[in-house]
Design a protein around this motif. Structure first.
Motif, short mmCIF file in Angstrom:
data_model
loop_
_atom_site.label_atom_id
_atom_site.label_comp_id
_atom_site.label_asym_id
_atom_site.label_seq_id
_atom_site.Cartn_x
_atom_site.Cartn_y
_atom_site.Cartn_z
N UNK A 102 0.84 -1.21 0.00
CA UNK A 102 0.00 0.00 0.00
C UNK A 102 0.87 1.25 0.00
N UNK A 103 1.96 1.22 0.76
CA UNK A 103 2.87 2.36 0.76
C UNK A 103 3.48 2.56 -0.62
N UNK A 104 3.79 1.47 -1.30
CA UNK A 104 4.32 1.57 -2.66
C UNK A 104 3.30 2.18 -3.60
N UNK A 105 2.04 1.81 -3.44
CA UNK A 105 0.97 2.40 -4.26
C UNK A 105 0.87 3.90 -4.00
N UNK A 106 0.94 4.29 -2.75
CA UNK A 106 0.90 5.72 -2.40
C UNK A 106 2.07 6.46 -3.04
N UNK A 107 3.25 5.87 -2.98
CA UNK A 107 4.44 6.51 -3.55
C UNK A 107 4.32 6.66 -5.06
N UNK A 108 3.76 5.62 -5.70
CA UNK A 108 3.54 5.70 -7.15
C UNK A 108 2.56 6.82 -7.47
N UNK A 109 1.49 6.90 -6.68
CA UNK A 109 0.49 7.95 -6.89
C UNK A 109 1.06 9.34 -6.71
N UNK A 110 1.95 9.51 -5.74
CA UNK A 110 2.56 10.82 -5.49
C UNK A 110 3.35 11.31 -6.69
N UNK A 111 3.90 10.39 -7.45
CA UNK A 111 4.68 10.78 -8.62
C UNK A 111 3.82 11.52 -9.64
N UNK A 112 2.52 11.23 -9.65
CA UNK A 112 1.62 11.92 -10.57
C UNK A 112 1.44 13.40 -10.22
N UNK A 113 1.82 13.75 -9.02
CA UNK A 113 1.69 15.15 -8.58
C UNK A 113 2.94 15.97 -8.85
N UNK A 114 3.99 15.29 -9.30
CA UNK A 114 5.27 16.00 -9.45
C UNK A 114 5.98 15.73 -10.78
N UNK A 115 5.35 14.97 -11.68
CA UNK A 115 6.07 14.63 -12.91
C UNK A 115 6.41 15.89 -13.71
N UNK A 116 7.56 15.89 -14.41
CA UNK A 116 7.94 17.04 -15.23
C UNK A 116 6.90 17.31 -16.31
N UNK A 117 6.61 18.56 -16.54
CA UNK A 117 5.61 18.92 -17.55
C UNK A 117 6.27 18.98 -18.92
N UNK A 118 5.77 18.15 -19.82
CA UNK A 118 6.29 18.08 -21.19
C UNK A 118 5.28 18.79 -22.09
N UNK A 119 5.55 20.06 -22.38
CA UNK A 119 4.64 20.85 -23.21
C UNK A 119 4.64 20.29 -24.63
N UNK A 120 3.46 20.14 -25.20
CA UNK A 120 3.34 19.55 -26.52
C UNK A 120 3.87 20.49 -27.62
N UNK A 121 4.32 19.89 -28.68
CA UNK A 121 4.93 20.63 -29.78
C UNK A 121 3.96 21.67 -30.35
N UNK A 122 4.45 22.87 -30.52
CA UNK A 122 3.67 23.93 -31.13
C UNK A 122 2.84 24.75 -30.17
N UNK A 123 2.64 24.27 -28.97
CA UNK A 123 1.75 24.95 -28.02
C UNK A 123 2.27 26.34 -27.68
N UNK A 124 3.54 26.45 -27.35
CA UNK A 124 4.10 27.75 -26.95
C UNK A 124 3.93 28.78 -28.07
N UNK A 125 4.25 28.40 -29.29
CA UNK A 125 4.16 29.33 -30.41
C UNK A 125 2.72 29.76 -30.67
N UNK A 126 1.79 28.81 -30.59
CA UNK A 126 0.39 29.12 -30.83
C UNK A 126 -0.15 30.08 -29.76
N UNK A 127 0.17 29.79 -28.51
CA UNK A 127 -0.29 30.67 -27.42
C UNK A 127 0.32 32.06 -27.55
N UNK A 128 1.57 32.12 -27.95
CA UNK A 128 2.26 33.41 -28.09
C UNK A 128 1.55 34.29 -29.11
N UNK A 129 1.08 33.68 -30.19
CA UNK A 129 0.36 34.43 -31.22
C UNK A 129 -1.04 34.81 -30.75
#
Length: 239
Positions: A90-117
């Motif tokens: 159960x502790x392992x499950x909790x630890x796995x779940x916590x990773x979903x709260x801190x994973x690096x954000x991988x912005x999708x291709x083109x998003x930054x440029x589209x928002x900038x415009x």
């Protein structure tokens, strides 16, 4: 013919998860790790089905997001093992779940440029469902927050929610555009209230967000393979 790049358009809302950044693959990875953790208790097919059923049953209690998923993982593990799951597991499950709260954000291709415009020409909004703390954290970690004039984090995206948001910002349906990857959450309810929607599919879609072809009959919305295509559709010249 483009009917969307008109002076009437006042507010463009973007879904967040799997529209602005990668999300669902992280959840798929966590579920796979849950299966691996409990494979000596139960087979993967049975666990996956029961886990999905538990998640859907718990949505009205826990809502969408990492915390609800973690609680559903624990509940599923206890039920399927008849309580034999260990405290360590159960502790392992909790630890796995916590990773979903801190994973690096991988912005999708083109998003930054589209928002900038678009941010130079329209009021932009992040309109996403899920846990408030989790979604606010992802927006901050994405580095995209400065593009958006408004942020709305809701428990569900349905016709009532969209109507409430339009009323809140004094926007008519014809003045609103929603862009997202989910037909169920980002497109159909928007079309049903007379507003405009653009579908940008993502490679991975959670089963709960899928809709049948029959639900799309007679529905008018745009579909693009990339968010970059939205610019041409709106007849906006990149600067």
């Amino acid at each position: 013919m483009n009917t969307f790049a008109t002076p009437q358009l006042k507010l463009i809302a973007f879904d967040a998860d799997d529209t602005l950044w990668v999300n669902e693959p992280n959840y798929v990875n966590v579920q796979q790790r849950l299966c691996e953790l409990l494979m000596h208790h139960i087979d993967q097919e049975t666990l996956s089905k029961r886990f999905y059923d538990t998640q859907i049953r718990n949505l009205q209690l826990f809502g969408y997001g990492a915390k609800g998923m973690t609680l559903s993982m624990i509940e599923t593990a206890i039920e399927l093992t008849n309580g034999a799951v260990t405290g360590t597991e159960i502790q392992q499950i909790i630890d796995i779940g916590k990773e979903l709260l801190t994973f690096p954000i991988d912005v999708l291709d083109g998003v930054h440029d589209v928002l900038d415009v678009l941010a130079k020409r329209y009021d932009l909004m992040v309109l996403t469902k899920g846990d408030l703390f989790d979604q606010e954290s992802k927006i901050a970690r994405s580095g995209l927050g400065h593009f958006f004039k408004h942020v709305e984090i809701v428990s569900e995206k349905n016709e009532t929610t969209y109507q409430r948001i339009l009323q809140k910002y004094n926007i008519q349906p014809t003045e609103f555009l929603m862009i997202g990857n989910s037909l169920k959450s980002d497109v159909l309810p928007v079309v049903h209230i007379g507003a405009r929607a653009a579908h940008v599919p993502y490679a991975v879609t959670w089963a709960h967000e899928r809709v049948g072809e029959e639900q799309l009959v007679g529905k008018s919305f745009a579909t693009f393979s990339s968010v970059r295509d939205v610019l041409g559709w709106l007849e906006v010249t990149a600067v």
